[in-house]
Write a protein that holds these residues in place. Structure first.
Motif, PDB file in Angstrom:
ATOM      1  N   GLU A 165       1.747   0.072  12.384  1.00 40.50           N
ATOM      2  CA  GLU A 165       1.756   1.460  12.867  1.00 40.50           C
ATOM      3  C   GLU A 165       3.468   1.870  13.402  1.00 40.50           C
ATOM      4  N   LYS A 166       4.221   1.084  13.937  1.00 42.89           N
ATOM      5  CA  LYS A 166       5.463   1.347  14.318  1.00 42.89           C
ATOM      6  C   LYS A 166       6.253   1.506  13.117  1.00 42.89           C
ATOM      7  N   GLY A 167       6.040   0.812  11.988  1.00 40.20           N
ATOM      8  CA  GLY A 167       6.804   0.830  10.694  1.00 40.20           C
ATOM      9  C   GLY A 167       6.701   2.250  10.120  1.00 40.20           C
ATOM     10  N   LEU A 168       5.590   2.965  10.469  1.00 41.75           N
ATOM     11  CA  LEU A 168       5.394   4.302   9.693  1.00 41.75           C
ATOM     12  C   LEU A 168       5.730   5.218  10.821  1.00 41.75           C
ATOM     13  N   ALA A 169       5.527   4.884  12.080  1.00 40.62           N
ATOM     14  CA  ALA A 169       5.682   5.999  13.085  1.00 40.62           C
ATOM     15  C   ALA A 169       6.892   6.319  13.291  1.00 40.62           C
ATOM     16  N   VAL A 170       7.917   5.330  12.936  1.00 41.26           N
ATOM     17  CA  VAL A 170       9.214   5.653  13.404  1.00 41.26           C
ATOM     18  C   VAL A 170      10.063   6.674  12.446  1.00 41.26           C
ATOM     19  N   TRP A 171       9.294   6.802  11.420  1.00 39.88           N
ATOM     20  CA  TRP A 171      10.088   7.835  10.391  1.00 39.88           C
ATOM     21  C   TRP A 171       9.000   9.129  10.540  1.00 39.88           C
ATOM     22  N   ALA A 172       7.914   9.158  11.147  1.00 38.61           N
ATOM     23  CA  ALA A 172       6.955  10.136  11.019  1.00 38.61           C
ATOM     24  C   ALA A 172       6.943  10.355  12.994  1.00 38.61           C
ATOM     25  N   GLY A 173       5.383  11.109  13.087  1.00 41.79           N
ATOM     26  CA  GLY A 173       5.175  11.512  14.388  1.00 41.79           C
ATOM     27  C   GLY A 173       6.487  12.247  15.017  1.00 41.79           C
TER      28      GLY A 173
ATOM     29  N   HIS B 262       0.780  -1.182   0.029  1.00 45.72           N
ATOM     30  CA  HIS B 262      -0.017  -0.041   0.127  1.00 45.72           C
ATOM     31  C   HIS B 262       0.953   1.178  -0.097  1.00 45.72           C
ATOM     32  N   ILE B 263       2.398   1.226   0.204  1.00 48.38           N
ATOM     33  CA  ILE B 263       2.966   2.534   0.232  1.00 48.38           C
ATOM     34  C   ILE B 263       3.508   2.886  -0.891  1.00 48.38           C
ATOM     35  N   ARG B 264       3.912   1.974  -1.742  1.00 45.88           N
ATOM     36  CA  ARG B 264       4.777   2.272  -2.992  1.00 45.88           C
ATOM     37  C   ARG B 264       4.267   3.424  -3.565  1.00 45.88           C
ATOM     38  N   GLY B 265       5.219   4.380  -4.081  1.00 44.92           N
ATOM     39  CA  GLY B 265       4.772   5.587  -4.643  1.00 44.92           C
ATOM     40  C   GLY B 265       4.281   6.778  -4.003  1.00 44.92           C
ATOM     41  N   ARG B 266       3.820   6.586  -2.608  1.00 40.71           N
ATOM     42  CA  ARG B 266       3.072   7.526  -1.798  1.00 40.71           C
ATOM     43  C   ARG B 266       4.361   8.221  -0.893  1.00 40.71           C
ATOM     44  N   THR B 267       4.169   9.519  -0.717  1.00 38.63           N
ATOM     45  CA  THR B 267       4.897   9.972   0.370  1.00 38.63           C
ATOM     46  C   THR B 267       4.877   9.472   1.827  1.00 38.63           C
ATOM     47  N   LEU B 268       5.585   9.746   2.458  1.00 40.54           N
ATOM     48  CA  LEU B 268       5.208   9.292   4.076  1.00 40.54           C
ATOM     49  C   LEU B 268       3.961   9.860   4.651  1.00 40.54           C
ATOM     50  N   GLY B 269       3.503  11.016   4.493  1.00 40.98           N
ATOM     51  CA  GLY B 269       2.262  11.407   4.779  1.00 40.98           C
ATOM     52  C   GLY B 269       1.277  10.900   4.228  1.00 40.98           C
ATOM     53  N   GLU B 270       1.395  10.574   2.701  1.00 37.92           N
ATOM     54  CA  GLU B 270       0.266   9.935   2.185  1.00 37.92           C
ATOM     55  C   GLU B 270       0.100   8.532   2.451  1.00 37.92           C
ATOM     56  N   ALA B 271       1.185   7.827   2.915  1.00 39.82           N
ATOM     57  CA  ALA B 271       1.177   6.434   3.273  1.00 39.82           C
ATOM     58  C   ALA B 271       0.556   6.233   4.721  1.00 39.82           C
ATOM     59  N   ARG B 272       0.685   7.126   5.536  1.00 37.64           N
ATOM     60  CA  ARG B 272       0.094   7.126   7.019  1.00 37.64           C
ATOM     61  C   ARG B 272      -1.266   7.337   6.929  1.00 37.64           C
ATOM     62  N   ALA B 273      -1.593   8.424   6.060  1.00 37.03           N
ATOM     63  CA  ALA B 273      -3.205   8.391   5.860  1.00 37.03           C
ATOM     64  C   ALA B 273      -3.760   7.081   5.232  1.00 37.03           C
ATOM     65  N   GLU B 274      -3.122   6.547   4.361  1.00 37.09           N
ATOM     66  CA  GLU B 274      -3.887   5.462   3.474  1.00 37.09           C
ATOM     67  C   GLU B 274      -3.994   4.384   4.465  1.00 37.09           C
ATOM     68  N   ILE B 275      -2.696   4.019   5.222  1.00 35.09           N
ATOM     69  CA  ILE B 275      -2.995   2.954   6.207  1.00 35.09           C
ATOM     70  C   ILE B 275      -3.545   3.097   7.189  1.00 35.09           C
ATOM     71  N   ALA B 276      -4.020   4.172   7.569  1.00 39.69           N
ATOM     72  CA  ALA B 276      -4.862   4.550   8.753  1.00 39.69           C
ATOM     73  C   ALA B 276      -6.467   4.180   8.284  1.00 39.69           C
ATOM     74  N   ARG B 277      -6.687   4.441   6.819  1.00 42.85           N
ATOM     75  CA  ARG B 277      -7.777   4.363   6.358  1.00 42.85           C
ATOM     76  C   ARG B 277      -7.982   2.781   6.315  1.00 42.85           C
ATOM     77  N   LEU B 278      -6.861   1.882   5.722  1.00 41.01           N
ATOM     78  CA  LEU B 278      -7.052   0.638   5.532  1.00 41.01           C
ATOM     79  C   LEU B 278      -7.153  -0.109   6.752  1.00 41.01           C
ATOM     80  N   MET B 279      -6.446   0.354   7.718  1.00 41.30           N
ATOM     81  CA  MET B 279      -6.671  -0.365   9.110  1.00 41.30           C
ATOM     82  C   MET B 279      -8.079  -0.708   9.466  1.00 41.30           C
ATOM     83  N   GLU B 280      -8.977   0.228   9.685  1.00 40.15           N
ATOM     84  CA  GLU B 280     -10.150   0.118   9.863  1.00 40.15           C
ATOM     85  C   GLU B 280     -10.914  -0.855   8.972  1.00 40.15           C
ATOM     86  N   GLU B 281     -10.325  -1.064   7.879  1.00 40.08           N
ATOM     87  CA  GLU B 281     -11.300  -2.180   6.856  1.00 40.08           C
ATOM     88  C   GLU B 281     -10.440  -3.413   6.897  1.00 40.08           C
TER      89      GLU B 281
END
Length: 356
Positions: A229-237, A196-215
């Protein structure tokens, strides 16, 4: 200098005053030494006595454009005088074809099969060598697209998270693992993110993963969800507030003409300031505020108010014309502005093209 003040100062100078002022500044930029009325009278194309030159110098001093470093010495331009010279009289020449070829070849060669950081380091070194100042490159946190993420277990509760961007940059981080994580769960979390992350910026990837996690909560067990969650939060947050990378080459160039211990301390203070997070943010903001090259002389910016240094800086941009970093040259106030300005400008243009 604001345009009204620039125009007002220009109106106060006749052609003779302008000629003498330009000679004082030219001499300072070339040699760094004060110049006296007798020498100035010899340099002028028209015949003026030293006494007449002294009268003109007195008027220039009254306007705040020059000063005498000590009694019976010649005159040097003030910071206000340098700014006035840069804004009113300096002719910015274009780079020679040889200089353009050198800059383009060196930046392209360093970026052809190496990381972005290596390319920027080489650009900083090149600017230092060509300017005899210190070359500086600020690499802001990247917003390039993501390509791949992988978790490698190191200990029962520690893993190495490897993030690869589409530009080929690789970042590694150590993350804490929840108790009981298995190799299979690490693999599952990696697969989920990579889908789900390929081609997305970090901010876009986090938003997409948050949406998909619910589904897809049912598709991942609790431990795998935590890993995703940790995998993306380690570069963001919390990490997103980390300072950008500062690359400075040629600091020794700034020490060449310094003899006084106080001057050396001021220079150390400058680099201490630059390497703080606040200093880096200021530097990037300076570049973003203008569309091209900007010149800061001495205390015109508080970052350089104590060291008395000058900065010539330009932003470089990504494929969407967003400012993602800055590069420039730091040096004494007697930098060769007319030569360095187009050099910095062209280097920023080359790097921007390579980022697209």
């Amino acid at each position: 200098m604001t345009k009204p003040l620039l125009d007002q100062t220009l109106e106060a100078l006749d052609s003779r005053s302008r000629d003498i002022f330009r000679l004082i500044v030219d001499s300072y930029l070339r040699d760094g030494d004060p110049v006296g009325s007798r020498n100035l009278s010899r340099m002028l194309p028209s015949s003026l006595s030293p006494a007449t030159v002294r009268n003109v110098m007195s008027d220039l001093e009254h306007l705040g454009l020059i000063y005498s470093p000590h009694i019976s010495a010649g005159r040097l331009p003030t910071q206000k005088g340098l700014r006035f010279f840069v804004d009113a009289f300096m002719e910015i020449g274009d780079l020679s074809e040889d200089d353009r070829r050198v800059i383009e070849a060196q930046v392209k060669a360093s970026g052809s099969d190496a990381s972005l950081e290596h390319m920027l380091t080489e650009a900083s070194q090149m600017l230092s060598g060509m300017s005899r100042g210190a070359g500086l490159v600020l690499a802001a946190k990247s917003e390039t697209g993501l390509k791949h993420i992988e978790f490698i277990q190191l200990e029962p509760q520690k893993a190495l998270a490897v993030l690869v961007s589409q530009t080929g940059d690789v970042e590694n981080r150590i993350i804490e693992l929840p108790a009981g994580v298995t190799a299979a769960q690490l693999h599952e979390a990696s697969n989920f993110l990579n889908a789900h992350i390929r081609g997305r910026t970090l901010g876009e990837a986090r938003a997409e993963i948050a949406r998909l996690m619910e589904e897809t909560r049912a598709a991942l067990d609790t431990l795998s969800q935590d890993l995703v969650e940790k995998g993306l939060a380690v570069w963001a947050g919390a990490d997103a507030g980390a300072p950008a990378r500062l690359i400075v080459r040629g600091r020794a160039n700034l020490l060449e003409n310094l003899t006084a211990e106080a001057d050396i301390e001021l220079l150390k203070h400058l680099f201490d300031d630059l390497e703080t997070k606040e200093g880096l943010v200021q530097l990037l903001n300076l570049a973003e505020e203008g569309s091209g090259v900007r010149i800061f002389i001495g205390s015109e910016n508080k970052l350089f108010s104590l060291s008395g240094s000058s900065l010539i800086v330009a932003p470089y941009r990504d494929q969407e014309s967003r400012v993602i970093g800055a590069l420039g040259v730091i040096g004494p106030t007697r930098l060769n502005y007319a030569r360095i300005v187009p050099m910095v400008d062209y280097t920023a243009q080359v790097i921007s093209r390579l980022m697209q």
